[in-house]
Design a protein around this motif. Sequence first.
Motif, mmCIF file in Angstrom:
data_model
loop_
_atom_site.group_PDB
_atom_site.id
_atom_site.type_symbol
_atom_site.label_atom_id
_atom_site.label_comp_id
_atom_site.label_asym_id
_atom_site.label_seq_id
_atom_site.Cartn_x
_atom_site.Cartn_y
_atom_site.Cartn_z
ATOM 1 N N THR A 1 31.881 -37.386 -49.483
ATOM 2 C CA THR A 1 32.788 -37.859 -48.439
ATOM 3 C C THR A 1 33.143 -39.330 -48.681
ATOM 4 O O THR A 1 32.446 -40.049 -49.392
ATOM 5 C CB THR A 1 32.147 -37.717 -47.050
ATOM 6 N N ILE B 1 25.878 -38.524 -50.212
ATOM 7 C CA ILE B 1 26.812 -38.397 -49.098
ATOM 8 C C ILE B 1 28.182 -38.907 -49.533
ATOM 9 O O ILE B 1 29.206 -38.306 -49.218
ATOM 10 C CB ILE B 1 26.307 -39.192 -47.879
ATOM 11 N N LYS C 1 27.877 -31.788 -46.619
ATOM 12 C CA LYS C 1 28.387 -33.069 -46.130
ATOM 13 C C LYS C 1 28.399 -34.128 -47.236
ATOM 14 O O LYS C 1 28.481 -35.317 -46.960
ATOM 15 C CB LYS C 1 27.558 -33.549 -44.935
ATOM 16 N N LEU D 1 35.849 -31.075 -43.839
ATOM 17 C CA LEU D 1 35.419 -31.179 -45.237
ATOM 18 C C LEU D 1 35.721 -29.885 -45.975
ATOM 19 O O LEU D 1 35.970 -28.837 -45.371
ATOM 20 C CB LEU D 1 33.921 -31.492 -45.316
ATOM 21 N N THR E 1 36.766 -34.940 -47.619
ATOM 22 C CA THR E 1 36.129 -34.828 -48.929
ATOM 23 C C THR E 1 36.885 -35.660 -49.965
ATOM 24 O O THR E 1 38.112 -35.593 -50.046
ATOM 25 C CB THR E 1 36.092 -33.357 -49.374
ATOM 26 N N PHE F 1 31.719 -27.892 -43.136
ATOM 27 C CA PHE F 1 31.618 -28.820 -42.010
ATOM 28 C C PHE F 1 33.039 -29.222 -41.652
ATOM 29 O O PHE F 1 33.880 -29.424 -42.535
ATOM 30 C CB PHE F 1 30.789 -30.045 -42.408
ATOM 31 N N TYR G 1 22.345 -32.508 -43.062
ATOM 32 C CA TYR G 1 22.323 -32.494 -44.515
ATOM 33 C C TYR G 1 21.596 -31.247 -45.021
ATOM 34 O O TYR G 1 21.181 -30.399 -44.237
ATOM 35 C CB TYR G 1 21.756 -33.804 -45.028
#
Length: 359
Positions: A111, A68, A108, A144, A123, A141, A185
């Motif tokens: 990040t 993540i 996702k 992002l 991002t 998303f 996810y």
Amino acid sequence: MPSLFDPLTLRGVTVRNRIWTSPMCQYSVLDHSGVPNTWHLVHLGGFATGGSGIVFTEATAVSPEARISPRDTGIWTDEQRDAWKPITAFIEEQGAVPGIQLGHAGRKASTWPAWGFEGRTGTVPASEGGWRTVAPSAIAFEGLDVPQELDSAGIDRIVEDFRAAARRSLEAGFRALELHAAHGYLLHQFLSPIANRRTDEYGGSLENRARLLLRVVAAVREEAPEAPLFVRFSASDWTEGGWDEDQTATVAAWAEEAGADFFDISSGGIQAGIRIPTGPGYQVPFAQHVRSASEVDVSAVGLITTPQQAAEIVESGRADAVMLARELLRDPHFPLRAAHELGVEIDYWPPQYLRARWR
């Protein structure tokens, strides 16, 4: 019906009660190596001394690009595996079952961590340690970067990443495994029509959208034939045309046939800006629906904050166990306190803490 403090046995692994530590992101691998450290030992170890039945790690990445954030833990190298060993050993020494949640963040991923970078969102650029993300479809998303759509070779590689992660997890001393197919996810992205617009064998029909998850379940079961295998689902996208509780129940039954044992039911995460009506136990009805419709074992999660509430969920048959997160952050010894408040005698108070036991 069982009580909150009745043990539960899954594939020969006996869990001492039905109060379990939910996976919680920590963003604490400050060197970006994916190697867990003393924070993870103390953080997870505290839940074991506090009486939890299973202590699950945060979402632990099956590959570098599965994280993540750059600060996530991983299980894609032997160095990471070996660093988990003292953590799993301590959890087990305290009588709890060490569990690991295996995840891939998909679109996702890459990040900024939730703390330490105030004002930085979106991002992480490659120049600051980020990477190109992947997803079932090239749909971003909100906020992002647009991910790269996975081809068939990329999908095969992800299945093998989960397989290798399961093998290393067992070598690290974990006795229960959970696949993260929730909270927007990668595995959830394949399941949800909101993120999956594919027209090949991995898109369109429910059978096709579930194909990757079922392949991962089968691969992990082959690698770990004796370990309890959990799947975490988001039972609802909370938006029209998205993933819902009926699809969750159907795919849970398929996943059980493929080798899964238990289902951890949460909700949400596939898109930003959704207003979710929260309140005490607001996700418990999802767990109850999946348990009833598919006749599988489930845990409930979401604003479960009192011993009485947790006991009612299990004893009413709405779920087979409860997963606690924020309440355990506030009180890592919640299970010990719950036993006292509910009048249950338990024999796993740490001897170092017996002077503090309620009489």
